[in-house]
Design a protein around this motif. Structure first.
Motif, mmCIF file in Angstrom:
data_model
loop_
_atom_site.group_PDB
_atom_site.id
_atom_site.type_symbol
_atom_site.label_atom_id
_atom_site.label_comp_id
_atom_site.label_asym_id
_atom_site.label_seq_id
_atom_site.Cartn_x
_atom_site.Cartn_y
_atom_site.Cartn_z
ATOM 1 N N GLU A 256 0.843 -1.205 0.000
ATOM 2 C CA GLU A 256 0.000 0.000 0.000
ATOM 3 C C GLU A 256 0.877 1.253 0.000
ATOM 4 O OE1 GLU A 256 -3.118 0.858 -0.205
ATOM 5 O OE2 GLU A 256 -4.354 -0.851 0.367
ATOM 6 N N ALA A 257 1.883 1.268 0.868
ATOM 7 C CA ALA A 257 2.778 2.424 0.944
ATOM 8 C C ALA A 257 3.557 2.597 -0.355
ATOM 9 C CB ALA A 257 3.739 2.252 2.123
ATOM 10 N N ARG A 258 3.978 1.497 -0.940
ATOM 11 C CA ARG A 258 4.712 1.570 -2.218
ATOM 12 C C ARG A 258 3.835 2.106 -3.332
ATOM 13 N NH1 ARG A 258 6.731 -3.673 -5.167
ATOM 14 N NH2 ARG A 258 7.208 -2.744 -7.171
ATOM 15 N N LEU A 259 2.572 1.660 -3.391
ATOM 16 C CA LEU A 259 1.651 2.159 -4.418
ATOM 17 C C LEU A 259 1.415 3.656 -4.241
ATOM 18 C CD1 LEU A 259 -1.076 -0.640 -4.659
ATOM 19 C CD2 LEU A 259 0.784 -0.175 -6.260
ATOM 20 N N ALA A 260 1.226 4.094 -3.011
ATOM 21 C CA ALA A 260 1.000 5.522 -2.755
ATOM 22 C C ALA A 260 2.204 6.353 -3.171
ATOM 23 C CB ALA A 260 0.681 5.732 -1.286
ATOM 24 N N ARG A 261 3.396 5.810 -2.969
ATOM 25 C CA ARG A 261 4.620 6.537 -3.286
ATOM 26 C C ARG A 261 4.978 6.477 -4.774
ATOM 27 N NH1 ARG A 261 8.039 3.481 -0.528
ATOM 28 N NH2 ARG A 261 8.707 2.373 -2.404
ATOM 29 N N ASP A 262 4.946 5.266 -5.369
ATOM 30 C CA ASP A 262 5.454 5.067 -6.729
ATOM 31 C C ASP A 262 4.387 5.101 -7.820
ATOM 32 O OD1 ASP A 262 7.923 4.750 -5.542
ATOM 33 O OD2 ASP A 262 7.864 2.555 -5.616
ATOM 34 N N TYR A 263 3.117 4.935 -7.458
ATOM 35 C CA TYR A 263 2.050 4.854 -8.450
ATOM 36 C C TYR A 263 0.936 5.849 -8.105
ATOM 37 C CZ TYR A 263 4.235 0.322 -9.455
ATOM 38 O OH TYR A 263 5.111 -0.680 -9.767
ATOM 39 N N PRO A 264 1.220 7.138 -8.100
ATOM 40 C CA PRO A 264 0.201 8.105 -7.654
ATOM 41 C C PRO A 264 -1.026 8.166 -8.566
ATOM 42 C CG PRO A 264 2.108 9.230 -8.592
ATOM 43 C CD PRO A 264 2.469 7.785 -8.496
ATOM 44 N N GLN A 265 -0.899 7.773 -9.817
ATOM 45 C CA GLN A 265 -2.039 7.843 -10.746
ATOM 46 C C GLN A 265 -2.811 6.525 -10.838
ATOM 47 O OE1 GLN A 265 -0.466 9.205 -14.471
ATOM 48 N NE2 GLN A 265 -0.201 11.292 -13.750
ATOM 49 N N LEU A 266 -2.366 5.506 -10.128
ATOM 50 C CA LEU A 266 -3.029 4.201 -10.171
ATOM 51 C C LEU A 266 -4.419 4.305 -9.554
ATOM 52 C CD1 LEU A 266 -2.699 1.097 -10.758
ATOM 53 C CD2 LEU A 266 -2.107 0.893 -8.340
ATOM 54 N N GLN A 267 -5.430 3.951 -10.351
ATOM 55 C CA GLN A 267 -6.806 3.937 -9.842
ATOM 56 C C GLN A 267 -7.032 2.620 -9.117
ATOM 57 O OE1 GLN A 267 -9.141 4.538 -13.373
ATOM 58 N NE2 GLN A 267 -8.253 6.535 -13.765
ATOM 59 N N ARG A 268 -7.794 2.652 -8.039
ATOM 60 C CA ARG A 268 -8.005 1.469 -7.221
ATOM 61 C C ARG A 268 -9.491 1.200 -7.064
ATOM 62 N NH1 ARG A 268 -3.919 1.740 -3.290
ATOM 63 N NH2 ARG A 268 -4.751 -0.129 -2.339
ATOM 64 N N TYR A 269 -9.872 -0.080 -7.202
ATOM 65 C CA TYR A 269 -11.266 -0.475 -7.084
ATOM 66 C C TYR A 269 -11.372 -1.773 -6.296
ATOM 67 C CZ TYR A 269 -11.328 2.385 -11.353
ATOM 68 O OH TYR A 269 -11.143 3.378 -12.261
ATOM 69 N N PRO A 270 -12.496 -1.977 -5.609
ATOM 70 C CA PRO A 270 -12.752 -3.306 -5.034
ATOM 71 C C PRO A 270 -13.179 -4.260 -6.155
ATOM 72 C CG PRO A 270 -14.545 -1.789 -4.516
ATOM 73 C CD PRO A 270 -13.505 -0.993 -5.249
#
Length: 197
Positions: free
Chosen positions: A129-143
């Motif tokens: 989660e921390a890596r995605l927030a840091r390295d992938y700021p444009q990544l959209q997330r869905y359930p």
């Protein structure tokens, strides 16, 4: 003796020949217009003369299924590379997320026409989660609803990457072993042909 039959004069023979030629031309025009449609319908229905080769590398999804059928509630109006993670987002899932981001960067000037996203059925680990927030700021997330994924994808145990058009239709599907260059070529080809997104 009865009246002798007069043979048709030359002036009467010319219109008859002209009418015959006109009918033949009309028949050829009708065959030229209707013939290809009949041939194409026959090729489609009877599956003959269908080329075996293809220009795409993923699995083509041409049955009208949408992102919602996958179990993902999203409203994206661009082309999308969606990674579905039915279980834990382990190494192969993380590789697909990384690849989707790299493909978007690789699109160059067309990068704004596409997005990358992750739909996960389970919560991600704190480190990832921390890596995605840091390295992938444009990544959209869905359930992800795994019941919908199972109906759409059959064997839904492995992560998969989907190319989805701006209307939400599923276009191509790739497994975890996809070659990044092939995926980039497929998406570039779709963007080139598309007037939407």
């Amino acid at each position: 003796m009865g009246a002798a039959m007069n043979p048709p004069s030359m002036s009467e023979a010319k219109p008859a020949a002209g009418r015959r030629r006109g009918r033949i031309q009309l028949l050829l025009i009708v065959l030229g217009v209707v013939g290809p449609m009949v041939l194409a319908t026959g090729m489609y229905k009877l599956q003959f003369w269908v080329p075996e080769g293809r220009s795409y590398h993923g699995e083509l999804i041409g049955n009208g299924q949408t992102r919602a059928d996958l179990g993902v509630a999203a409203d994206e109006e661009r082309w999308q590379m969606l990674v579905t993670a039915p279980g834990d987002c382990a190494a192969d899932c993380q590789q697909l997320v990384y690849l989707a981001r790299q493909i978007q960067i690789g699109l160059g000037r067309d990068a704004g026409r596409a997005s990358h996203a992750l739909a996960a059925a389970q919560p991600l680990g704190a480190d990832y989660e921390a890596r995605l927030a840091r390295d992938y700021p444009q990544l959209q997330r869905y359930p992800l609803d795994t019941a919908g994924l199972r109906k759409t994808a059959g064997d839904a145990s492995a992560p998969q990457l989907w190319i989805i058009d701006p209307h939400g239709n599923l276009v191509l599907r790739y497994g975890p072993d996809v070659n990044g260059k092939d995926l980039l070529n497929d998406l570039r080809h779709l963007l080139k042909l598309s007037n939407i997104g």
